[in-house]
Scaffold this motif. Structure first.
Motif, short mmCIF file in Angstrom:
data_model
loop_
_atom_site.label_atom_id
_atom_site.label_comp_id
_atom_site.label_asym_id
_atom_site.label_seq_id
_atom_site.Cartn_x
_atom_site.Cartn_y
_atom_site.Cartn_z
N SER A 109 0.85 -1.18 0.00
CA SER A 109 0.00 0.00 0.00
C SER A 109 0.89 1.23 0.00
N LYS A 110 0.68 2.10 -0.97
CA LYS A 110 1.54 3.28 -1.14
C LYS A 110 1.66 4.12 0.13
N SER A 111 0.56 4.33 0.83
CA SER A 111 0.63 5.19 2.01
C SER A 111 -0.07 4.57 3.21
N GLY A 112 -0.34 3.30 3.14
CA GLY A 112 -1.07 2.65 4.23
C GLY A 112 -0.31 1.46 4.78
N ARG A 113 -1.06 0.43 5.10
CA ARG A 113 -0.54 -0.77 5.75
C ARG A 113 -0.25 -1.84 4.71
N SER A 114 1.00 -2.27 4.62
CA SER A 114 1.39 -3.34 3.71
C SER A 114 1.45 -4.66 4.47
N VAL A 115 1.12 -5.76 3.77
CA VAL A 115 1.04 -7.07 4.40
C VAL A 115 1.90 -8.06 3.61
N ILE A 116 2.73 -8.81 4.34
CA ILE A 116 3.57 -9.86 3.74
C ILE A 116 3.19 -11.18 4.40
N ASN A 117 3.00 -12.22 3.57
CA ASN A 117 2.68 -13.52 4.13
C ASN A 117 2.91 -14.60 3.07
N TRP A 118 2.96 -15.82 3.55
CA TRP A 118 2.91 -16.99 2.67
C TRP A 118 1.44 -17.32 2.46
N TYR A 119 1.11 -17.76 1.24
CA TYR A 119 -0.28 -18.08 0.90
C TYR A 119 -0.35 -19.38 0.12
N SER A 120 -1.38 -20.16 0.40
CA SER A 120 -1.74 -21.31 -0.43
C SER A 120 -2.74 -20.83 -1.46
N ILE A 121 -2.51 -21.20 -2.71
CA ILE A 121 -3.44 -20.82 -3.78
C ILE A 121 -4.59 -21.81 -3.76
N THR A 122 -5.79 -21.32 -3.47
CA THR A 122 -6.94 -22.21 -3.37
C THR A 122 -7.83 -22.19 -4.61
N SER A 123 -7.67 -21.19 -5.45
CA SER A 123 -8.50 -21.13 -6.66
C SER A 123 -7.84 -20.21 -7.68
N MET A 124 -7.88 -20.65 -8.94
CA MET A 124 -7.46 -19.82 -10.08
C MET A 124 -8.54 -19.98 -11.14
N GLU A 125 -9.25 -18.91 -11.38
CA GLU A 125 -10.38 -18.97 -12.30
C GLU A 125 -10.21 -17.92 -13.39
N GLU A 126 -10.24 -18.39 -14.63
CA GLU A 126 -10.08 -17.48 -15.76
C GLU A 126 -11.41 -17.37 -16.50
N THR A 127 -11.85 -16.14 -16.70
CA THR A 127 -13.07 -15.89 -17.46
C THR A 127 -12.71 -15.10 -18.71
N ALA A 128 -13.48 -15.34 -19.77
CA ALA A 128 -13.18 -14.69 -21.04
C ALA A 128 -14.49 -14.39 -21.77
N ALA A 129 -15.18 -13.36 -21.32
CA ALA A 129 -16.43 -12.95 -21.97
C ALA A 129 -16.12 -12.38 -23.35
N HIS A 130 -17.07 -12.51 -24.26
CA HIS A 130 -16.84 -12.04 -25.63
C HIS A 130 -16.69 -10.52 -25.73
N ASP A 131 -17.18 -9.80 -24.72
CA ASP A 131 -17.16 -8.34 -24.78
C ASP A 131 -16.31 -7.71 -23.67
N ASP A 132 -15.34 -8.47 -23.16
CA ASP A 132 -14.50 -7.94 -22.07
C ASP A 132 -13.12 -8.57 -22.16
N ALA A 133 -12.19 -8.05 -21.39
CA ALA A 133 -10.85 -8.62 -21.30
C ALA A 133 -10.92 -9.97 -20.58
#
Length: 157
Positions: A109-133
């Motif tokens: 966070s540029k001017s606030g509270r920054s957080v550092i930690n180890w994380y387990s990745i529990t979900s990776m979801e990719e969406t690809a609508a025809h009218d969006d990125a």
């Protein structure tokens, strides 16, 4: 005389979402003690939450009202990214997910509270609508207590 335009004086500083970024500890000779923070490219959001399980202490003498204390705490980080196929840090997230390995992340966070930690990745979801990125949504659960720091310098400098 020089023409000037007056500027409004801010009464309080507010944290803007665009000034909160997530970095992966990845790079040459990266370690937990000497991190090499690499920006996850294409970020749209970087949502952090901390919670505690409820321990119910209600008994017959509670006069009909509940009583609770905070129990085990947990943290979660959810990051939404525009898919950029050449982003090496995002490729590393996929590799860690496939290998069931935790990742070391900084939510800066540029001017606030920054957080550092180890994380387990529990979900990776990719969406690809025809009218969006194309969007990659990554959900991560914290492993243990996070480390926090106020007014942390920009890791890109």
């Amino acid at each position: 005389m020089v023409a000037v335009r007056p500027k409004m004086k801010s009464t309080s500083e507010k944290l803007l979402g665009k000034n909160v970024l997530v970095f992966l500890n990845y790079g040459e000779a990266a370690s937990e003690q000497s991190p090499k923070w690499t920006l996850l490219g294409g970020q749209r959001s970087a949502d952090y939450s901390a919670s505690a399980e409820e321990i119910d202490l209600t008994d017959k003498t509670s006069d009909g009202y509940g009583d609770a204390e905070a129990g085990v705490k947990s943290t979660e980080l959810t990051v939404e990214l525009i898919v950029k196929p050449a982003e090496q840090a995002v490729k590393e997230l996929w590799a860690a997910f496939e290998a069931d390995e935790p990742v070391h992340l900084l939510r800066w966070s540029k001017s606030g509270r920054s957080v550092i930690n180890w994380y387990s990745i529990t979900s990776m979801e990719e969406t690809a609508a025809h009218d969006d990125a194309a969007i990659l949504s990554v959900a991560l659960k914290g492993k243990g207590a996070p480390k926090t720091q106020d007014a942390m310098p920009d890791p890109r400098s």
